[in-house]
Write a protein that holds these residues in place. Structure first.
Motif, PDB file in Angstrom:
ATOM      1  N   SER A   1      -0.184  10.368 -12.110  1.00 28.12           N
ATOM      2  CA  SER A   1       0.861  10.658 -11.139  1.00 28.12           C
ATOM      3  C   SER A   1       0.298  10.284  -9.778  1.00 28.12           C
ATOM      4  CB  SER A   1       1.248  12.141 -11.170  1.00 28.12           C
ATOM      5  OG  SER A   1       2.013  12.484 -10.034  1.00 28.12           O
ATOM      6  N   LEU A   2       1.003   9.432  -9.039  1.00 28.89           N
ATOM      7  CA  LEU A   2       0.527   8.967  -7.740  1.00 28.89           C
ATOM      8  C   LEU A   2       1.637   9.158  -6.709  1.00 28.89           C
ATOM      9  CD1 LEU A   2      -1.677   7.516  -6.075  1.00 28.89           C
ATOM     10  CD2 LEU A   2      -0.628   5.352  -6.747  1.00 28.89           C
ATOM     11  N   LYS A   3       1.363   9.986  -5.697  1.00 33.84           N
ATOM     12  CA  LYS A   3       2.335  10.237  -4.634  1.00 33.84           C
ATOM     13  C   LYS A   3       1.950   9.426  -3.396  1.00 33.84           C
ATOM     14  CE  LYS A   3       3.263  14.871  -6.382  1.00 33.84           C
ATOM     15  NZ  LYS A   3       3.109  16.323  -6.161  1.00 33.84           N
TER      16      LYS A   3
ATOM     17  N   VAL B   1      -4.690   3.248  -3.500  1.00 34.22           N
ATOM     18  CA  VAL B   1      -3.710   2.610  -2.628  1.00 34.22           C
ATOM     19  C   VAL B   1      -4.487   1.827  -1.576  1.00 34.22           C
ATOM     20  CG1 VAL B   1      -1.750   2.954  -1.088  1.00 34.22           C
ATOM     21  CG2 VAL B   1      -2.104   4.510  -3.022  1.00 34.22           C
ATOM     22  N   ASN B   2      -4.395   0.519  -1.636  1.00 36.10           N
ATOM     23  CA  ASN B   2      -5.213  -0.342  -0.780  1.00 36.10           C
ATOM     24  C   ASN B   2      -4.890  -0.154   0.697  1.00 36.10           C
ATOM     25  OD1 ASN B   2      -6.657  -1.644  -2.933  1.00 36.10           O
ATOM     26  ND2 ASN B   2      -4.764  -2.725  -3.411  1.00 36.10           N
ATOM     27  N   GLU B   3      -5.936  -0.307   1.527  1.00 35.01           N
ATOM     28  CA  GLU B   3      -5.849  -0.128   2.976  1.00 35.01           C
ATOM     29  C   GLU B   3      -5.528   1.306   3.372  1.00 35.01           C
ATOM     30  OE1 GLU B   3      -6.916  -2.601   4.730  1.00 35.01           O
ATOM     31  OE2 GLU B   3      -7.040  -3.805   2.902  1.00 35.01           O
ATOM     32  N   THR B   4      -5.720   2.246   2.428  1.00 33.31           N
ATOM     33  CA  THR B   4      -5.584   3.676   2.726  1.00 33.31           C
ATOM     34  C   THR B   4      -6.736   4.394   2.038  1.00 33.31           C
ATOM     35  OG1 THR B   4      -4.349   4.499   0.793  1.00 33.31           O
ATOM     36  CG2 THR B   4      -3.088   3.351   2.501  1.00 33.31           C
ATOM     37  N   ASN B   5      -6.804   5.705   2.204  1.00 30.58           N
ATOM     38  CA  ASN B   5      -7.808   6.525   1.513  1.00 30.58           C
ATOM     39  C   ASN B   5      -7.194   7.319   0.366  1.00 30.58           C
ATOM     40  OD1 ASN B   5      -9.628   5.627   3.474  1.00 30.58           O
ATOM     41  ND2 ASN B   5      -9.154   7.344   4.822  1.00 30.58           N
ATOM     42  N   ILE B   6      -5.981   6.957  -0.050  1.00 30.21           N
ATOM     43  CA  ILE B   6      -5.257   7.683  -1.095  1.00 30.21           C
ATOM     44  C   ILE B   6      -5.662   7.155  -2.463  1.00 30.21           C
ATOM     45  CG2 ILE B   6      -2.976   8.246  -2.012  1.00 30.21           C
ATOM     46  CD1 ILE B   6      -1.874   7.756   0.815  1.00 30.21           C
ATOM     47  N   SER B   7      -5.952   8.066  -3.392  1.00 29.19           N
ATOM     48  CA  SER B   7      -6.315   7.654  -4.748  1.00 29.19           C
ATOM     49  C   SER B   7      -6.030   8.783  -5.722  1.00 29.19           C
ATOM     50  CB  SER B   7      -7.805   7.279  -4.814  1.00 29.19           C
ATOM     51  OG  SER B   7      -8.612   8.395  -4.486  1.00 29.19           O
ATOM     52  N   THR B   8      -6.076   8.454  -7.006  1.00 28.95           N
ATOM     53  CA  THR B   8      -5.957   9.451  -8.058  1.00 28.95           C
ATOM     54  C   THR B   8      -6.622   8.911  -9.311  1.00 28.95           C
ATOM     55  OG1 THR B   8      -4.425  10.982  -9.159  1.00 28.95           O
ATOM     56  CG2 THR B   8      -3.747   8.684  -9.030  1.00 28.95           C
ATOM     57  N   VAL B   9      -6.703   9.732 -10.363  1.00 29.71           N
ATOM     58  CA  VAL B   9      -7.294   9.306 -11.634  1.00 29.71           C
ATOM     59  C   VAL B   9      -6.357   9.670 -12.771  1.00 29.71           C
ATOM     60  CG1 VAL B   9      -9.674   9.529 -10.820  1.00 29.71           C
ATOM     61  CG2 VAL B   9      -8.575  11.482 -11.918  1.00 29.71           C
ATOM     62  N   THR B  10      -6.516   8.962 -13.893  1.00 34.03           N
ATOM     63  CA  THR B  10      -5.719   9.269 -15.078  1.00 34.03           C
ATOM     64  C   THR B  10      -6.308  10.459 -15.821  1.00 34.03           C
ATOM     65  OG1 THR B  10      -6.999   7.698 -16.401  1.00 34.03           O
ATOM     66  CG2 THR B  10      -5.001   6.874 -15.354  1.00 34.03           C
ATOM     67  N   ASN B  11      -5.463  11.137 -16.595  1.00 33.41           N
ATOM     68  CA  ASN B  11      -5.945  12.262 -17.399  1.00 33.41           C
ATOM     69  C   ASN B  11      -6.506  11.762 -18.730  1.00 33.41           C
ATOM     70  OD1 ASN B  11      -3.752  11.729 -19.080  1.00 33.41           O
ATOM     71  ND2 ASN B  11      -2.576  13.518 -18.456  1.00 33.41           N
ATOM     72  N   ASN B  12      -6.797  12.677 -19.639  1.00 31.53           N
ATOM     73  CA  ASN B  12      -7.407  12.305 -20.917  1.00 31.53           C
ATOM     74  C   ASN B  12      -6.506  11.415 -21.766  1.00 31.53           C
ATOM     75  OD1 ASN B  12      -9.823  13.690 -20.512  1.00 31.53           O
ATOM     76  ND2 ASN B  12      -8.962  15.612 -21.288  1.00 31.53           N
ATOM     77  N   GLU B  13      -5.210  11.412 -21.463  1.00 32.58           N
ATOM     78  CA  GLU B  13      -4.264  10.594 -22.221  1.00 32.58           C
ATOM     79  C   GLU B  13      -3.889   9.317 -21.472  1.00 32.58           C
ATOM     80  OE1 GLU B  13      -1.462  13.679 -22.375  1.00 32.58           O
ATOM     81  OE2 GLU B  13      -2.430  14.721 -24.047  1.00 32.58           O
TER      82      GLU B  13
END
Length: 420
Positions: free
Chosen positions: A71-73, A55-67
């Protein structure tokens, strides 16, 4: 050479218990968030595992699973933000939040088209010099302040294709500056774990170290774990074809340990061609020496068994914010063979342990005081079966979306709880 002390397995016939300690990394009233789900694929439709969403201009991030599923909140007060999706060797995409509001979100990334061997920025002809500069400038390129990070941890143990143990946790990482000696600490925020050993008629194989395992893959914080006391002199280096991520051109350096008397490392380093930042490392530990590998990993086992690893793989990725880099994601993939005396067939176990940083802030409060939420580096993550009955268990925390096999395991646990 120095091997990472956290990569050890504990085999036992009893279970350990750990209390859930529901606290918040950032004290205060929980934020209202909206969850966005989707999938990241390449142009042929194949999923891209461990793709990053930031999420740009923030420190929020996540990664995709093996498939390739994510999910991004995102807090509801950030509805005007954009999200960048990136993957090594592919062109990144920056998308508005409206894009994620569709019912079925599929994000397609295209491979980078440039002929990178002709890019003038690749001026080094000696791969060892690239790695030497990578280590030399780590204090300049990586976080220089103590940092408090929120991260999601998942640990799965499979016998064949069946999940026999599953742990998940939101943790707080108290990250020390990259040019400092003190080790990082991890505190538990919220966790759940279960194992169905009786129904699956299997050995209670356990991983010691929990989230410290993928965190200690942070080569730039702990270079001695990889290179030991002898440094680069005990490694052979060579260039592979260069690549890129986002707008960064990367050297790809193959490395291989020279001393092969004990289990030895080999793999690839992806190093920024302009400022020598390590962006990603993907490497293995050769475990052909079964006796030495067993001594390194297996600390306790039942009588009448031989236990040894047959495949050991590690990945670590770094993220950038305002010109400084930090540990973003790490995963260990281990496969073990258990031979029982007087049994014709052996058992194979796969142990995956992954840690993804989903948010962070600079620590301005001074030295962190340890309390009962802090985890020991030799922790064996323990059981709390009730958490799996609650689909809203994680609340506002960003997590790695579970694979279908994990979803099936959770559903089985829910059914067992209803039957009981």
């Amino acid at each position: 050479m120095s091997k990472n002390p956290h990569y050890t397995l504990l085999l036992a016939l009893n279970l350990l218990l750990l209390l859930i300690l529901p606290t918040s990394i950032f004290a205060g009233i929980p934020e209202e968030v909206t969850e966005y789900k989707g999938k990241v694929v390449n142009t042929s439709g194949s999923p891209l595992a461990s793709a990053y969403l930031t999420v740009n201009e923030t420190n929020i991030s996540t990664v995709t699973n093996n498939e390739g599923v994510f999910s991004l909140k995102i807090p509801d007060n950030l509805q005007n933000v954009t999200v960048t999706v990136s993957y090594l060797g592919y062109q990144s995409r920056t998308l508005s939040l409206d894009f994620f509001k569709a019912e079925e979100v599929v994000i397609e990334l295209q491979e980078s088209p440039e002929e990178l061997s002709e890019v003038q920025i690749f001026t080094y002809t000696d791969p060892r010099s690239v790695v030497s500069n990578m280590l030399k400038y780590r204090g300049k390129n990586y976080f220089e302040d103590p940092t408090t990070m929120t991260a999601f941890y998942r640990e799965t143990i499979k016998r064949g294709r069946k999940n026999v143990s599953l742990s998940e946790a939101v943790v707080t990482i108290h990250k020390e500056p990259y040019n400092s000696a003190p080790d990082d600490d991890i505190a538990l925020v919220k966790a759940r774990k279960t194992a169905d050993y009786d129904r699956l008629d299997t050995l209670a194989l356990k991983l010691r170290g929990g989230p410290y395992n993928p965190l200690s893959l942070d080569i730039m914080k702990n270079p001695e774990y990889m290179f030991g006391d002898e440094g680069l002199s005990n490694f052979k280096f060579s260039f592979d074809s260069p690549t890129r991520i986002n707008d960064r051109y990367l050297y790809v350096v193959n490395f291989e340990e020279l001393d092969k008397s004990l289990p030895w490392y080999y793999g690839k380093l992806f190093v920024d061609a302009e400022n020598f930042v390590l962006v990603k490392a993907s490497f293995n530990l050769n475990v052909d020496n079964r006796s030495a590998a067993s001594d390194l990993f297996v600390k306790k086992k039942p009588g009448g068994t031989k236990v040894y690893p047959v495949d050991v793989h590690y990945d670590v990725q770094y993220r950038e914010r305002n010109g400084r880099w930090y540990f973003g994601y790490g995963i260990t993939k281990l496969e073990f063979v258990v031979n029982w005396k007087r049994r014709l067939f052996n058992s194979r176990y796969k142990v995956d342990s992954e840690l993804a940083v989903t948010n962070w802030k600079i620590n301005t409060d001074g030295k962190v005081k340890k309390d009962k939420t802090f985890l020991n580096e030799r922790v064996v993550m323990a059981d709390d079966i009730s958490g799996f009955a609650d689909p809203q268990f994680w609340g506002e925390n960003n997590i790695i979306e579970p694979d279908k096999s994990i979803e099936n395991a959770i559903e089985k646990i829910r059914k067992n709880l209803q039957e009981d």
